[in-house]
Design a protein around this motif. Structure first.
Motif, PDB file in Angstrom:
ATOM      1  N   ASP D 208       0.837  -1.207   0.000  1.00  0.00           N
ATOM      2  CA  ASP D 208       0.000   0.000   0.000  1.00  0.00           C
ATOM      3  C   ASP D 208       0.869   1.253   0.000  1.00  0.00           C
ATOM      4  O   ASP D 208       0.612   2.206  -0.733  1.00  0.00           O
ATOM      5  N   ALA D 209       1.882   1.260   0.871  1.00  0.00           N
ATOM      6  CA  ALA D 209       2.761   2.424   0.928  1.00  0.00           C
ATOM      7  C   ALA D 209       3.470   2.596  -0.409  1.00  0.00           C
ATOM      8  O   ALA D 209       3.552   3.710  -0.956  1.00  0.00           O
ATOM      9  N   ARG D 210       3.963   1.499  -0.949  1.00  0.00           N
ATOM     10  CA  ARG D 210       4.698   1.559  -2.212  1.00  0.00           C
ATOM     11  C   ARG D 210       3.779   2.080  -3.325  1.00  0.00           C
ATOM     12  O   ARG D 210       4.188   2.900  -4.144  1.00  0.00           O
ATOM     13  N   ALA D 211       2.530   1.648  -3.297  1.00  0.00           N
ATOM     14  CA  ALA D 211       1.586   2.031  -4.350  1.00  0.00           C
ATOM     15  C   ALA D 211       1.348   3.535  -4.379  1.00  0.00           C
ATOM     16  O   ALA D 211       1.124   4.115  -5.449  1.00  0.00           O
ATOM     17  N   VAL D 212       1.414   4.169  -3.231  1.00  0.00           N
ATOM     18  CA  VAL D 212       1.159   5.616  -3.205  1.00  0.00           C
ATOM     19  C   VAL D 212       2.467   6.406  -3.102  1.00  0.00           C
ATOM     20  O   VAL D 212       2.443   7.601  -2.794  1.00  0.00           O
ATOM     21  N   GLY D 213       3.593   5.720  -3.343  1.00  0.00           N
ATOM     22  CA  GLY D 213       4.870   6.423  -3.337  1.00  0.00           C
ATOM     23  C   GLY D 213       5.348   6.813  -1.952  1.00  0.00           C
ATOM     24  O   GLY D 213       6.194   7.682  -1.791  1.00  0.00           O
ATOM     25  N   ASP D 214       4.801   6.168  -0.952  1.00  0.00           N
ATOM     26  CA  ASP D 214       5.199   6.478   0.427  1.00  0.00           C
ATOM     27  C   ASP D 214       6.212   5.438   0.914  1.00  0.00           C
ATOM     28  O   ASP D 214       6.462   4.425   0.256  1.00  0.00           O
ATOM     29  N   VAL D 215       6.815   5.706   2.048  1.00  0.00           N
ATOM     30  CA  VAL D 215       7.721   4.753   2.689  1.00  0.00           C
ATOM     31  C   VAL D 215       7.016   4.143   3.901  1.00  0.00           C
ATOM     32  O   VAL D 215       6.038   4.700   4.405  1.00  0.00           O
ATOM     33  N   ASP D 216       7.531   3.004   4.367  1.00  0.00           N
ATOM     34  CA  ASP D 216       6.972   2.401   5.579  1.00  0.00           C
ATOM     35  C   ASP D 216       8.011   2.292   6.692  1.00  0.00           C
ATOM     36  O   ASP D 216       7.680   1.926   7.819  1.00  0.00           O
ATOM     37  N   SER D 217       9.259   2.590   6.348  1.00  0.00           N
ATOM     38  CA  SER D 217      10.365   2.519   7.308  1.00  0.00           C
ATOM     39  C   SER D 217      11.225   3.748   7.064  1.00  0.00           C
ATOM     40  O   SER D 217      11.576   4.030   5.918  1.00  0.00           O
ATOM     41  N   ALA D 218      11.564   4.455   8.121  1.00  0.00           N
ATOM     42  CA  ALA D 218      12.323   5.686   7.913  1.00  0.00           C
ATOM     43  C   ALA D 218      13.330   5.903   9.034  1.00  0.00           C
ATOM     44  O   ALA D 218      13.123   5.463  10.170  1.00  0.00           O
ATOM     45  N   SER D 219      14.412   6.562   8.674  1.00  0.00           N
ATOM     46  CA  SER D 219      15.421   6.975   9.646  1.00  0.00           C
ATOM     47  C   SER D 219      15.761   8.418   9.352  1.00  0.00           C
ATOM     48  O   SER D 219      16.016   8.771   8.201  1.00  0.00           O
ATOM     49  N   LEU D 220      15.783   9.232  10.394  1.00  0.00           N
ATOM     50  CA  LEU D 220      16.015  10.656  10.190  1.00  0.00           C
ATOM     51  C   LEU D 220      17.041  11.165  11.191  1.00  0.00           C
ATOM     52  O   LEU D 220      17.171  10.621  12.289  1.00  0.00           O
ATOM     53  N   ILE D 221      17.729  12.205  10.801  1.00  0.00           N
ATOM     54  CA  ILE D 221      18.639  12.897  11.715  1.00  0.00           C
ATOM     55  C   ILE D 221      18.326  14.380  11.661  1.00  0.00           C
ATOM     56  O   ILE D 221      18.375  14.992  10.597  1.00  0.00           O
ATOM     57  N   LEU D 222      18.020  14.951  12.811  1.00  0.00           N
ATOM     58  CA  LEU D 222      17.754  16.385  12.905  1.00  0.00           C
ATOM     59  C   LEU D 222      18.847  17.009  13.764  1.00  0.00           C
ATOM     60  O   LEU D 222      19.397  16.362  14.660  1.00  0.00           O
ATOM     61  N   THR D 223      19.140  18.252  13.475  1.00  0.00           N
ATOM     62  CA  THR D 223      20.090  18.951  14.351  1.00  0.00           C
ATOM     63  C   THR D 223      19.544  20.331  14.675  1.00  0.00           C
ATOM     64  O   THR D 223      18.753  20.897  13.928  1.00  0.00           O
ATOM     65  N   ASN D 224      19.992  20.862  15.806  1.00  0.00           N
ATOM     66  CA  ASN D 224      19.684  22.256  16.108  1.00  0.00           C
ATOM     67  C   ASN D 224      20.930  23.108  15.857  1.00  0.00           C
ATOM     68  O   ASN D 224      21.976  22.583  15.414  1.00  0.00           O
ATOM     69  N   ALA D 225      20.826  24.382  16.123  1.00  0.00           N
ATOM     70  CA  ALA D 225      21.930  25.285  15.786  1.00  0.00           C
ATOM     71  C   ALA D 225      23.199  24.965  16.563  1.00  0.00           C
ATOM     72  O   ALA D 225      24.315  25.221  16.106  1.00  0.00           O
TER      73      ALA D 225
END
Lengths: 342, 342, 342, 342
Positions: D208-225
């Protein structure tokens, strides 16, 4: 904050506006199946204060409660010496009764009440709230389901955060009838009928306990007819809070109840790691859910007509265990419960 | 303290008498399948001190080791810039080689060594000791056995207790090649070939790191061709010790490696409960078993003739990951490993 | 695998080549301060097999060991009925002795040996290895340091994975002298002199135990003169392995020893979470470090001339506790240790 | 079940009678400081069913709610595309607003609403319930108190038990705006303003996710100033339940939030030990307390006149993070939040 429901609720009167009465009052108010109608206490101002909080009426006369036909059930949370009298009166008035533990300190008082109350005694429930603790209830269910095979040893650790005041200790009936009474019921919940009790105890830290000839630290061993053993470990104080653990050991494995904390937060630092918060320190907090589920069980037993559990007989047996423990401690020997005519 | 055994043992020479050389020397002495014959170090006194401890000979000339026919295998634990030269010489001298990580800081040096060493390079093992840690090895085995279904996310937390001295940082090649190199190998151990690397990092606390343009805190995301993700979390310091955790998340569940303590002792007190001791604080303690098992694997590969693992290629790929991470950090973008000709 | 050292090592003879003799032999070989010279066993082939493994000599004649001037110390790991005779002979031959538990099943045999051995009995050490377990030792040290205030209750859980064979049970002297003996020593380690013992037990699952009139499950309560209580919980089987726990409860808090696992790996799945591996299942694995440290303590006491601990008297007192427990079980009453002339 | 109180309660209208509307309705009924007056939903039957349960009125016309002077505050729990319109209308009608996340999928819609609502927008609260989770709140408080020194790395693991249906995925705005939005707010709660976002993701298991161009597993890195890093690890499924963990690492130590279970029961068996129950599997169960405390905060802010937190701006910033993550994923690079005009 009004819940509209067609179902009739059970009208409730509460005897006693102390700590346990307050817990019951709040739970009755919270439960959609019950309505608090009366709070009765010889200290009328205390009764009034609690009653007003939940829109109920206050009195210092039990007859006001018992003669009110809207009252279907009563919760007896008054002082221990009044338990049996109020229970008998209530049963005779046709009320369902949930009576706090211990039923009484003396077996003959309990037996006289049983005789006076007649067959409706089977609808009297005794307030051994720990049976309804979700942790204990889950272990019991899984033991019954055979998950650990045959139960062989049960270990109960039960320690209060701090000892009660000296004046309370003087009238408490002693540690076994006052505090261990809960653990005797736990033992019976898991092992069935207890046949022998061994008890040892010492006054290690409490001058108050020593002054009234009581102990503050105790270790007990109970067995049933099959030889299954239950160790009970008690203390009137505990530096890390209200220590309430239970471990059921069987032929295939073990199931354990641990202490509870308010959050799952864990700290790692230089000198200590995996550090958790203090455990819940007060019985009303630790057993909050248990008291609510206990009330629900009582209400359900009223609705269904099925006799509640733990029963009056369960309350009586726990007292017998306590008396046997006292005799064991004073005579330095194993005491068979058959000595008490069982 | 003599073990009598008929089996021939493998004669070992060690290059480098520093921290890792000392670990290897002790393990060679402990392992009944190996005998320490030489310790070689440009600092002859250090070589001599270590050699004497285990009844071996000391030299500052690698040829003494390589020309000794009793030496079947060498452990290269010297400074990083000497790794490839000593490895090539040893391979050409017909020795089996276990070379410490990183193989070298520069890819062209590694590739030149590969060319110079010839086909026997396949018998060179690289010292990624963590693959042999019993915890990591168990998780890897259970993941391979399908216990958590399809692997989807791998999280590696790797933090050193304290940063290395500034002079070391200056020649370390940067955090990714020096410290994260182990984590890159872990990622490859679980995910297979890595196809892309994302890296971010900051110098949050170490003036030394900042002074040499390095970071002290880093977060990375690696992926393989199937889209499986690996998060790596690094710090050059850690207030509670040597933080070494790993978590494999799959379609059916998760398997985790936790930190280790020397005892199981737990404390409960008024302000904190379930308190455990500090975790093991030093890599030699945390990975003591891993180093012993790594050596055993090396000895077994020599005896069996089967090429060891992790291989020289594994060592090279980890360096490629580190270079890709450096590029990612400096250019602020995902770096495909194909940019490095893979 | 030779360690070159100037220091003289202690020449050791071992009586008994069974399970415990093998543990001692390996540890003597591993310890740089000791050299295994003799293995003595009436089964000469067993002695020979073990001796050869470590380059020692084998005999079935104790005099070969005792007449060898190179033998400074002996480890008595033979069958229980031979302990006292070999200990006395060894002391008279001027050897230092580490004797396994129990010293003997009978108090008069122990007392006769004490008389025969003379004053050098104070250099006899008894093999209560658990005192040297790093977990137990740490809790003991921290209790002594006052970390939990005054010790009030000690709970020892000690369960074997599986019962011994029937033929062994028949000559074991009963559960208390054979298995609980370790726990009696633990109780004394923490509480000092025990003054009373309560014991209950049942044969819940072992037909072998029942056949010889023994129990397989036991619960005991010991107290010292100050009223400090020790609960001991024993079983001859345990579905989840070798259950070895200890909990010291004091006025300020609690310190606990948990079970050990080989790795820190944890699994999370649909029906169960935080799942850890089985605990170590065998006493030689669980107490591997304890046996090594015990030997080191023995060697250090030889070198320093300071009498070792636990002493012969410690070994004797544990047997007295066991005899008191047997009497308690058979007579259904608390037994004062003063009944045994203490 | 009536609580008599003199204090005026806040009259509440709820937009949306779906899952979150039902949670809010129950909590409003439970809280003595609020009274549920209206439930508004385009599906009038659904509104009616929910309203009747708590004695409120139902409508499909928002004006009925907004024109009722007894309504002081509204809870916007309708579908995402209606959030801003209802919020603006409510603010203009002089109502206090608690609006569910995300405010909207599009930044221009949010900005237009901000302009339309005028200065009273500062009294709009956004429903980031996790800030009120007792575990998260405790860690936040202790981090702010300096218990772990300077915050350096924050790791958030957030996995749903099972993916939403395909039709929902198609209109969800993608994983980052729909699911990670909570984690972006957590990152901002601990790190303050985020300056850069890195995101990677894959569709590993959901067609389903693939069909709508979405991901189902994600890893992110955010930083502050300041360079503080936040790792976010997401999955749309989790074999062991609703995985909600958070770990704050600072210069002195670490504070962690673990998963929650209904009981403390632990099982030991032959093949697995220390086995705990499945974790709480549903967000309404896991965050039940959080929703109640969130409502209380909203009511308190109304009573005090102090602007609530998290604010409309907090809601907007989380959407900016989500948009940055989408851009990062599609362009394979770090995205500075300044690209969004911040």
């Amino acid at each position: 904050m009004t819940e509209y429901t067609e179902a009739a609720t059970v009208g409730i009167g509460i005897f006693g506006s102390g700590r346990i009465g307050q817990v019951h009052a709040a739970n009755v108010a919270l439960n959609p199946g019950s309505t608090l109608l009366w709070v009765c206490d010889p200290r009328l101002d205390a009764a009034t204060e609690l009653a007003q909080k939940y829109g109920a009426r206050a009195t210092d006369n039990p007859n006001d409660v018992l003669s009110d036909p809207a009252v279907q059930a009563v919760l007896v949370g008054s002082s221990t010496p009044t338990h049996m009298d109020l229970t008998v009166q209530s049963v005779r008035a046709g009320k369902r009764v949930l009576c706090e533990k211990p039923l009484d300190l003396e077996l003959d008082v309990i037996d006289a009440a049983r005789a006076d109350a007649g067959p409706d005694i089977e609808h009297v429930m005794v307030g051994f709230n720990r049976r309804f603790d979700p942790n204990v209830a889950e272990v019991h269910r899984r033991v019954e389901a055979g998950e650990i095979g045959q139960l062989e040893q049960l270990t109960i650790i039960s320690r209060d955060p701090t000892p009660p005041p000296g004046e309370y200790l003087a009238v408490s009936g002693g540690m076994f009838r006052d505090m261990t009474i809960h653990d005797f019921d736990m033992a019976r919940f898991f092992l069935g009928e207890i046949t022998s009790v061994y008890a040892t105890g010492s006054a290690l830290f409490s001058d108050d306990a020593r002054a009234v000839g009581d102990v503050d630290s105790a270790s007990l061993i109970l067995t049933n007819a099959a030889g299954v053993q239950c160790q009970i470990i008690n203390s009137r104080h505990c530096g890390y809070g209200y220590d309430q653990r239970l471990e059921a050991f069987g032929s295939l494995g073990s199931l354990r109840v641990g202490n509870q904390r308010d959050t799952t937060v864990v700290f790692d630092g230089a000198s200590a790691t995996d550090v958790k918060n203090p455990i819940q320190n007060f019985f009303l907090e630790r057993y909050a859910a248990a008291y609510q589920i206990e009330l629900q069980h009582f209400l359900t037993s009223i609705a269904s007509g099925v006799a509640p559990s733990p029963s009056f007989e369960d309350g009586r047996e726990a007292v017998v265990c306590a008396l046997a423990a006292q005799r064991s401690l004073s005579e330095g020997r194993v005491v068979a419960l058959s000595e008490f005519g069982l």
